[in-house]
Design a protein around this motif. Structure first.
Motif, PDB file in Angstrom:
ATOM      1  N   LYS A  67       1.459  -0.491   6.992  1.00  0.00           N
ATOM      2  CA  LYS A  67       2.246   0.740   6.939  1.00  0.00           C
ATOM      3  C   LYS A  67       1.540   1.944   7.559  1.00  0.00           C
ATOM      4  N   ALA A  68       0.262   1.802   7.881  1.00  0.00           N
ATOM      5  CA  ALA A  68      -0.480   2.865   8.567  1.00  0.00           C
ATOM      6  C   ALA A  68      -1.759   2.244   9.105  1.00  0.00           C
ATOM      7  N   VAL A  69      -2.241   2.785  10.234  1.00  0.00           N
ATOM      8  CA  VAL A  69      -3.433   2.209  10.852  1.00  0.00           C
ATOM      9  C   VAL A  69      -4.305   3.321  11.418  1.00  0.00           C
ATOM     10  N   VAL A  70      -5.620   3.152  11.255  1.00  0.00           N
ATOM     11  CA  VAL A  70      -6.620   4.043  11.841  1.00  0.00           C
ATOM     12  C   VAL A  70      -7.561   3.186  12.677  1.00  0.00           C
ATOM     13  N   ALA A 232      -9.351   9.930   8.105  1.00  0.00           N
ATOM     14  CA  ALA A 232      -8.693   8.657   7.806  1.00  0.00           C
ATOM     15  C   ALA A 232      -8.057   8.691   6.426  1.00  0.00           C
ATOM     16  N   ALA A 233      -8.779   9.238   5.449  1.00  0.00           N
ATOM     17  CA  ALA A 233      -8.233   9.330   4.095  1.00  0.00           C
ATOM     18  C   ALA A 233      -6.967  10.182   4.080  1.00  0.00           C
ATOM     19  N   ASP A 234      -6.991  11.305   4.808  1.00  0.00           N
ATOM     20  CA  ASP A 234      -5.795  12.157   4.886  1.00  0.00           C
ATOM     21  C   ASP A 234      -4.628  11.416   5.540  1.00  0.00           C
ATOM     22  N   TRP A 235      -4.935  10.629   6.573  1.00  0.00           N
ATOM     23  CA  TRP A 235      -3.888   9.869   7.272  1.00  0.00           C
ATOM     24  C   TRP A 235      -3.217   8.870   6.326  1.00  0.00           C
ATOM     25  N   PHE A 236      -4.050   8.183   5.556  1.00  0.00           N
ATOM     26  CA  PHE A 236      -3.496   7.196   4.629  1.00  0.00           C
ATOM     27  C   PHE A 236      -2.735   7.865   3.484  1.00  0.00           C
TER      28      PHE A 236
END
Length: 245
Positions: A67-70, A232-236
């Protein structure tokens, strides 16, 4: 988890890297998460760096459970990357080495090995990576000492597999999964020009984060590690929601 033949995972010969097999293993890791009663299979994100930065791009493009990728400082194309760093003569030399190793396998010999990293001043002329002293020290020692079981070599067939691996055909397929890509402006290991080409091919939603410095800055606390980790934490959190207990 540690990839097959690496770290604490099983597999022989050690550090025999197969990126396509790693992609398949990541799909199976998603299946493990999906059936685990303590984990939320609707909130799966992938975060990869360098070579695993390539793996997560391919898996996000081919598995909608993500559902999300970094992807930070990602490996993009083995062939293009090697030519940029070593020229056509270097590519010819590595292909010759790979083909000689294949002949050895036909004869029943054990897979040959090549150093993973050397300093440019070392007399030996074959290695997967040639790094400056700071990056060499990171690869060999790490910020907390050498990783258990790590050795400074990979199989020669690893290099052949890496040369054939290219994530660019998958980039348009990542959408609609949100993609954050972190690119280092002075990266000498995974060229930023290739990463930016891959990013441009991806469809929305996506976001690009450019950072200064080289490839290994994302691993050092005194350089970019905390900055990119927070991003990355904010993105997730944005795309998966905040964790609840």
């Amino acid at each position: 988890y540690d990839q097959r033949t690496c770290g604490s995972s099983d597999g022989e010969p050690r550090q025999d890297v197969d990126p396509v097999a790693q992609d398949r293993d990541m799909h199976m890791a998603l299946s493990f998460v999906e059936q685990h009663p303590a984990l939320d299979s609707d909130r799966i994100g992938l975060w990869g760096s360098s070579f695993s930065g390539a793996n997560v791009l391919v898996v996000a493009a081919t598995d909608r459970r993500v559902k999300a990728v970094v992807s930070q400082v990602p490996f993009i194309s083995g062939h293009e990357q090697f030519v940029l760093g070593n020229g056509q003569a270097g590519l010819d030399a590595i292909n010759h080495m790979v083909n000689q190793d294949r002949l050895g396998r036909i004869k029943g010999e054990e897979p040959g090995r090549v150093p993973l990293v050397r300093l440019p001043t070392d007399p030996a002329d074959q290695a997967v990576l040639f790094e400056d002293q700071a990056d060499y020290d990171y690869l060999v020692g790490g910020p907390e000492g050498p990783a258990p079981g790590w050795i400074n070599s990979v199989t020669i067939r690893t290099t052949g597999r890496a040369l054939a691996y290219d994530v660019r055909p998958f980039m348009r397929r990542i959408s609609p999964t949100p993609l954050l890509m972190v690119v280092a402006s002075d990266d000498q290991t995974t060229p930023p020009s290739l990463a930016l080409e891959a990013y441009a091919a991806a469809l929305e939603p996506k976001e690009l984060m450019m950072i200064s410095g080289g490839h290994y800055g994302v691993y050092w606390a005194h350089l970019s590690r905390d900055f990119v980790t927070d991003a990355a934490a904010d993105w997730f959190e944005t795309h998966l929601g905040k964790a609840t207990r």
